[in-house]
Design a protein around this motif. Structure first.
Motif, PDB file in Angstrom:
ATOM      1  N   GLN A   1       1.796   7.092  -6.823  1.00 52.57           N
ATOM      2  CA  GLN A   1       0.567   7.919  -7.004  1.00 52.57           C
ATOM      3  C   GLN A   1       1.141   9.403  -6.720  1.00 52.57           C
ATOM      4  O   GLN A   1       1.011  10.273  -7.661  1.00 52.57           O
TER       5      GLN A   1
ATOM      6  N   SER B   1       4.548   1.192  -9.095  1.00 55.59           N
ATOM      7  CA  SER B   1       4.643   0.600  -7.732  1.00 55.59           C
ATOM      8  C   SER B   1       4.697  -0.988  -8.000  1.00 55.59           C
ATOM      9  O   SER B   1       4.075  -1.295  -9.307  1.00 55.59           O
TER      10      SER B   1
ATOM     11  N   TRP C   1       2.245   1.615  -3.268  1.00 55.94           N
ATOM     12  CA  TRP C   1       1.290   2.473  -4.236  1.00 55.94           C
ATOM     13  C   TRP C   1       1.046   3.900  -4.118  1.00 55.94           C
ATOM     14  O   TRP C   1       0.916   4.541  -4.912  1.00 55.94           O
TER      15      TRP C   1
ATOM     16  N   GLU D   1       1.288  -2.342  -8.740  1.00 58.99           N
ATOM     17  CA  GLU D   1       0.401  -2.126 -10.006  1.00 58.99           C
ATOM     18  C   GLU D   1       1.215  -3.065 -10.921  1.00 58.99           C
ATOM     19  O   GLU D   1       0.736  -3.497 -12.067  1.00 58.99           O
TER      20      GLU D   1
ATOM     21  N   VAL E   1      -6.467  -0.327  -7.021  1.00 64.09           N
ATOM     22  CA  VAL E   1      -5.107   0.018  -7.877  1.00 64.09           C
ATOM     23  C   VAL E   1      -5.431   0.175  -9.270  1.00 64.09           C
ATOM     24  O   VAL E   1      -4.985   1.141  -9.883  1.00 64.09           O
TER      25      VAL E   1
ATOM     26  N   ASN F   1       0.608  -1.047  -0.117  1.00 64.72           N
ATOM     27  CA  ASN F   1       0.105  -0.001  -0.182  1.00 64.72           C
ATOM     28  C   ASN F   1       0.870   1.327   0.090  1.00 64.72           C
ATOM     29  O   ASN F   1       0.490   2.031  -0.720  1.00 64.72           O
TER      30      ASN F   1
END
Length: 789
Positions: free
Chosen positions: A702, A714, A698, A717, A746, A695
């Protein structure tokens, strides 16, 4: 040599006065002069700083040595910052920006203040208790055959408000300190008899004294200053002393606020006799009488020096120093002064009293006589060394993952076997590990480690059961060479011990690799102290085991639900929940390296993963036995385990559903996938080892793209990009479903999150999995609903 050009007491009194002004002006400037565009109150605790000004000045300018370590009362932060400024350890701009972004912090902080902060504090008693555990760690380090033994012993000192003694963790700490023979620890109590909302109860002193004596502490009470003691020797002085002793706290505070005339009226009414007492009072002006009554021990430099220097031995000592909240300011004694601030008129009154010229408010020795002599005095005080008091210790080389075979096992059992394998090695890493546990050493997997490495005590103690030839699997031998610190059942103490041991490299110049174990649901009991330890940037390995409703027979009180969310949200803590022993081996090896990393980036500004700055690590383990996956742990798999996830069964272009699990539900996820696979549906299985790392990576990707780094992607992803958009995700965890439920956000896959949202209960594992809807059958049914079958 310090004190040649100016008398020592005179110098410290002048520096007390200067630090009091700077602290008061710092708060006033932040609240009433500096622009405040959002209109939110800034605050700053002028009165709480004032009551401790003399104590802090006496310690820093007269008593402390560089090896001493302090936890400063949080509400005394302004006077602490002022003293650091006088010693050249804090910049003027930081004071000007007090409680502003990038300025001196509201409460002393190891990680966010630039000056010499030993322990962060924050008005909940944790800094007080931390000093006791730091003293225990100092004893542990000095008992080993390391270079740290050659360093002088320091005193671990806490300066606390009397209201902080309401905090329960302080009393849990007292008991633990008694068990471990606590030494070299001072607690200095600012006994101003006022708290946030009012005046403390009468008789509190007697209770405080009795409690500390019961735990073997030396109690030093400093009630009267030198002026008062001299007055007591005058004719009529005994009656004045008796009146002071009998005066209620609230009345003393009220008269302090009202001033000399009020003191005179009250004293004349109650003990005036037209004889000795009346003469004693009449020999003093109103101003002199007010100064006499304000001359409690905690404000008298001469008395403070006498008591601190006469403390002598290494036995734990508590100083109960009587003070007046707001001492030396127009706020002195008022019941609303905790959050109250001086008005513009009152700060001008203080300015005149301190002889501060307009435009010179921040000048180092403005308003003081013999400025040059004071500058020399400050330069030469023992504590004001040019060397950094924040020590360093080289990283300890890790020895690589300890793989323990492929037989069926639980992660808790694997943890014990991995530590046992490390204990067998003659490695520096094994010697630097120190384990600790709150009376659950054996039941959390540390038994074999302790049998090999023994328990720590400053004096050798034989295992009586062995001595009496009574069979036992545990060899409880206490020795200075031991590497386990056994604690009582208090999770707050566990995290404070981990915090202190996790700072050993900085406090004592010797690297420790602390491991703490506890039952996973009881992390919540000590969460405040865990957060505090992480805020210090302490480094440790935390093992929560057993966990979840998989601990079926123990019932809801012992079955954790929210702990993975704690692991995800806690700053400074990388959280993992492996399913298999080989994953755990890789993570533990990585953790010992991660715990020792340092970098130029500040921890709160580093990119995730924090592979430059490092941090602490939390493992959530289970007692449920799983069949292991026979495989070779190649470098790409190692990297994916640490990043947070890998494909146990990768997706194909025909993939219809992904089962993503974390931890012990691996067996249920694999079984559900096998059942669906029998229908020739393409099912992928994602093994999540760390929802936390996934998390955070990610989120970081972003943010990077938001700032123009459009190529950033990430790990999660990358993993999910091969999953067709039409496919669905089913997540499963023996904990709150929100831990993995975010995976659908995601790349926008439809997601059903399975987990535990309510208190558990007793039963078999299959009973509870069925009840909470996290078993293989429920996972299969959910998958079929997703692809419409």
């Amino acid at each position: 040599m310090a004190g040649k050009s100016i008398e020592r007491i005179e110098a410290i009194e002048a520096l007390t006065k200067k630090s009091l002004w700077l602290a008061s002006w710092m708060v006033h400037h932040a609240n009433h002069i500096r622009p405040n565009p959002d209109g939110v109150k800034v605050g700053g605790h002028q009165a709480s700083s004032a009551s401790m000004a003399a104590m802090l000045a006496t310690l820093y300018f007269g008593v402390l040595k560089p090896e001493d370590r302090l936890a400063v009362k949080p509400h005394a932060a302004p006077v602490f910052h002022a003293i650091q400024y006088l010693m050249g350890r804090q910049s003027r701009q930081k004071l000007i920006d007090f409680r502003a972004f990038g300025g001196a912090q509201s409460y002393p902080s190891r990680t966010k203040d630039t000056e010499d902060v030993d322990f962060s504090t924050g008005s909940v008693g944790l800094g007080v208790a931390m000093t006791a555990f730091a003293s225990m760690v100092q004893d542990y380090v000095r008992a080993k055959d390391w270079s740290g033994k050659a360093r002088p012993e320091g005193r671990m000192i806490a300066l606390a408000g009397d209201a902080e003694l309401d905090e329960g963790n302080i009393y849990e700490c007292l008991l633990e300190g008694w068990k471990h023979g606590l030494r070299n620890c001072w607690w200095i109590i600012d006994y101003n008899r006022q708290s946030l909302d009012g005046v403390v109860r009468e008789g509190l002193y007697d209770r405080i004294e009795a409690i500390f004596k019961a735990f073997g502490w030396k109690v030093v009470t400093l009630k009267y200053g030198a002026l008062q003691r001299a007055a007591f020797e005058e004719p009529g002085g005994e009656k004045l002393k008796a009146w002071i002793d009998a005066c209620p706290n609230d009345l003393y505070s009220a008269l302090m606020f009202r001033g000399g005339a009020a003191w005179r009226e009250r004293l004349n009414d109650e003990i005036g006799d037209q004889g000795d007492v009346s003469a004693l009072l009449s020999r003093r002006s109103d101003e002199e009488l007010a100064a006499l009554m304000a001359n409690l021990g905690g404000h008298c430099v001469q008395s403070l020096l006498e008591q601190f220097e006469n403390a002598g031995t290494d036995e734990p000592t508590v100083f109960i120093n009587y003070t007046v909240k707001g001492w030396g300011t127009p706020l002195a004694g008022h019941k609303d002064n905790h959050a109250g601030q001086m008005t513009s008129a009152q700060i001008e009154q203080l300015r005149v009293a301190h002889e501060i010229r307009d435009g010179h408010e921040w000048d180092l020795f403005e308003g003081l006589k013999q400025a040059d002599a004071l500058a020399d005095f400050v330069r030469d005080v023992p504590f004001n060394t040019a060397e950094s008091r924040r020590l360093t210790s080289p990283a300890v080389p890790t020895i690589g993952p300890q793989f323990i075979g492929t037989g069926a096992t639980s992660t808790q059992a694997a943890f014990g076997r991995i530590l046992d394998a490390i204990a067998k090695t003659d490695s520096e890493m094994a010697r630097r590990i120190v384990s600790t546990s709150p009376d659950v050493t054996v039941s959390t997997g540390l038994g074999s480690w302790v049998n090999r490495r023994n328990l720590f005590a400053r004096k050798e103690t034989a295992d009586l059961f062995q001595k009496e030839a009574i069979p036992s699997t545990q060899k409880w031998r206490f020795t200075p060479d031991g590497q386990h610190m056994e604690l009582g059942i208090a999770e707050m103490n566990l995290f404070l011990m981990l915090g202190a041991a996790g700072l050993s490299h900085s406090l004592f110049g010797e690297r420790l690799l602390p491991i703490g174990t506890l039952y996973d649901p009881f992390i919540s009991r000590g969460l405040d102290a865990l957060n505090y330890a992480c805020y210090q940037d302490a480094r440790f390995l935390l093992v929560g085991t057993p966990s979840g409703v998989s601990l079926a027979g123990e019932g809801g009180a012992h079955q954790s639900i929210a702990s993975p969310l704690i692991g995800m949200s806690q700053d400074g803590l990388a959280s993992f929940e492996p399913a298999f022993a080989d994953e755990l081996s890789v993570i533990i090896d990585w953790a010992f390296d991660y715990m020792q990393r340092t970098g130029d980036a500040r921890p709160d500004l580093a990119d995730w993963p924090r592979d430059v700055t490092g941090g602490s690590v939390y493992l959530r383990l289970s007692t449920r036995t799983l069949e292991q996956v026979p495989r070779e742990i190649a470098p790409p798999l190692v990297a994916d385990i640490i990043r947070g996830a890998y494909w146990l069964q990768p997706p194909t272009p025909q993939c219809e559903v992904v089962i993503a699990y974390q931890g012990v539900l691996a067996s249920e996820a694999i079984a559900a996938a096998a059942r669906i696979g029998g229908d020739r549906r393409n099912v992928a299985v994602l093994a999540v080892t760390s929802a936390d790392r996934l998390n955070a990576g990610w989120q970081a990707a972003q943010r990077a793209r938001l700032h123009g780094n459009f190529e950033t992607i990430s790990h999660i992803e990358t993993l999910l990009k091969g999953v067709p958009h039409r496919a669905g995700l089913v997540t499963a965890i023996d904990a709150h479903p929100a831990t993995l439920g975010w995976l659908g956000s995601v790349l926008g896959h439809r997601t059903m999150a399975l987990g535990v949202e309510h208190f558990g209960q007793t039963g078999t594992v299959s009973d509870l999995y069925r009840h909470f809807g996290i078993g293989a059958e429920t996972i299969e049914t959910t998958c079929r609903q997703i692809f419409g079958r």
